[in-house]
Design an enzyme around this catalytic site. Structure first.
Site, PDB file in Angstrom:
ATOM      1  N   LYS A 179      -2.649  69.773   2.353  1.00 32.67           N
ATOM      2  CA  LYS A 179      -1.367  69.097   2.150  1.00 32.67           C
ATOM      3  C   LYS A 179      -1.094  68.024   3.206  1.00 32.67           C
ATOM      4  O   LYS A 179      -1.766  67.927   4.224  1.00 32.67           O
ATOM      5  CB  LYS A 179      -0.237  70.120   2.086  1.00 32.67           C
ATOM      6  CG  LYS A 179      -0.251  70.909   0.775  1.00 32.67           C
ATOM      7  CD  LYS A 179       0.946  71.821   0.636  1.00 32.67           C
ATOM      8  CE  LYS A 179       0.945  72.508  -0.736  1.00 32.67           C
ATOM      9  NZ  LYS A 179       2.075  73.452  -0.898  1.00 32.67           N
ATOM     10  N   ARG A 224      -2.971  80.387  -0.517  1.00 34.83           N
ATOM     11  CA  ARG A 224      -3.407  79.650  -1.711  1.00 34.83           C
ATOM     12  C   ARG A 224      -4.197  78.433  -1.247  1.00 34.83           C
ATOM     13  O   ARG A 224      -3.652  77.551  -0.585  1.00 34.83           O
ATOM     14  CB  ARG A 224      -2.179  79.229  -2.529  1.00 34.83           C
ATOM     15  CG  ARG A 224      -2.477  78.442  -3.798  1.00 34.83           C
ATOM     16  CD  ARG A 224      -1.164  78.062  -4.489  1.00 34.83           C
ATOM     17  NE  ARG A 224      -1.381  77.296  -5.703  1.00 34.83           N
ATOM     18  CZ  ARG A 224      -1.529  75.968  -5.742  1.00 34.83           C
ATOM     19  NH1 ARG A 224      -1.496  75.261  -4.610  1.00 34.83           N
ATOM     20  NH2 ARG A 224      -1.707  75.342  -6.898  1.00 34.83           N
TER      21      ARG A 224
END
Length: 270
Positions: free
Chosen positions: A214, A248
């Site tokens: 991210k 995740r």
């Protein structure tokens, strides 16, 4: 916690949720797996590398993404869910916040709902989760990164999602919380949320940490999405130290090894 046909020791272990994006435009792997055969091979690879859950998403949620139609999302995820359930013995999560997609996914065999809006976008998702008696991951999110007090506001937002879940009849043992790294937060908010996962674990529910590739990693290290594996691993190690039950990730093998090593150190070889 039971997800699908598997029991997860969420108090003492940390499990990997492998990401299977069947989209042409996801921020780091768009178009790589949106073909049944490639999705099948990637699923097999992630399982072999240590994934315990496969999270299937049909709509990119990257910043600035364009929402697709319900039918297009269903057409993307349902065949892949059916393929995974037919060929592999692993729990499947559907990454969606739209009730029509969630219902189609659950009918196709999905074992869990991963809602990036924490049941607030479409309240029927909560009803379906309760009806099918499956676990759900409630992610923290906001339209804008505006807070009076980040910690207090974030916790209250999560509590609001928990209220929706309980009013719909979702059992406590079917709830997972996610701090929502990269959603409705500034760079500083994201770093703070990672460093203070205890804000969520102290609420008494298992926590999922989803930081893989991210922007918070990209901004810190000044790296493109496909070069953020080391940064992701650091967040995974912190997640294990902070008692996250799930992470995740895209890069399963590397994060699985990091989890095992971190646990060995924390347990002193026991």
């Amino acid at each position: 916690m039971k997800i699908g046909n598997r029991i997860f020791d969420v108090e003492n272990d940390c499990y990997i949720m492998g990401i299977l994006n069947v989209t042409p435009d996801s921020f780091s792997d768009g178009g790589m797996w949106n073909d049944i055969e490639r999705a099948k091979q990637h699923t097999a690879d992630m399982i072999n590398e240590g994934a315990s859950i496969i999270d299937i998403g049909g709509e990119s949620t990257r910043p600035g993404h364009v929402q697709i139609s319900v039918q297009e999302e269903i057409d993307r995820v349902v065949p892949v869910i059916e393929m995974v359930k037919k060929n592999f013995d692993i729990p499947v999560s559907v990454d969606s916040y739209k009730s029509e997609v969630v219902e189609a996914a659950l009918k196709a065999g999905a074992d869990m709902v991963n809602d990036i809006w924490g049941l607030k976008y479409d309240r029927k998702v909560a009803e379906l989760t309760a009806k099918y008696d499956v676990p759900c991951c409630l992610m923290h999110n906001r339209e804008k990164a505006e807070y009076e007090n980040f910690q207090e506001d974030m916790i209250q937002d999560i509590k609001d999602s928990l209220t929706i879940a309980k009013e719909a009849g979702i059992a406590d043992n079917n709830i997972i919380l996610d701090p929502g790294i990269g959603f409705g937060k500034t760079y500083e908010h994201n770093l703070t949320a990672i460093n203070h996962l205890e804000w969520l674990t102290e609420l008494g529910y298992p926590v999922l940490l989803a930081t893989s590739r991210k922007s918070v990693i990209g901004l810190t290290l000044d790296l493109p999405a496909d070069q953020r594996v080391e940064g992701t691993i650091v967040t995974t190690v912190i997640g294990v130290q902070k008692k996250a039950a799930f992470v995740r990730v895209h890069d399963v093998k590397e994060n699985y090894r990091a989890i095992r090593m971190t646990q060995a150190i924390l347990r002193g070889g026991k």
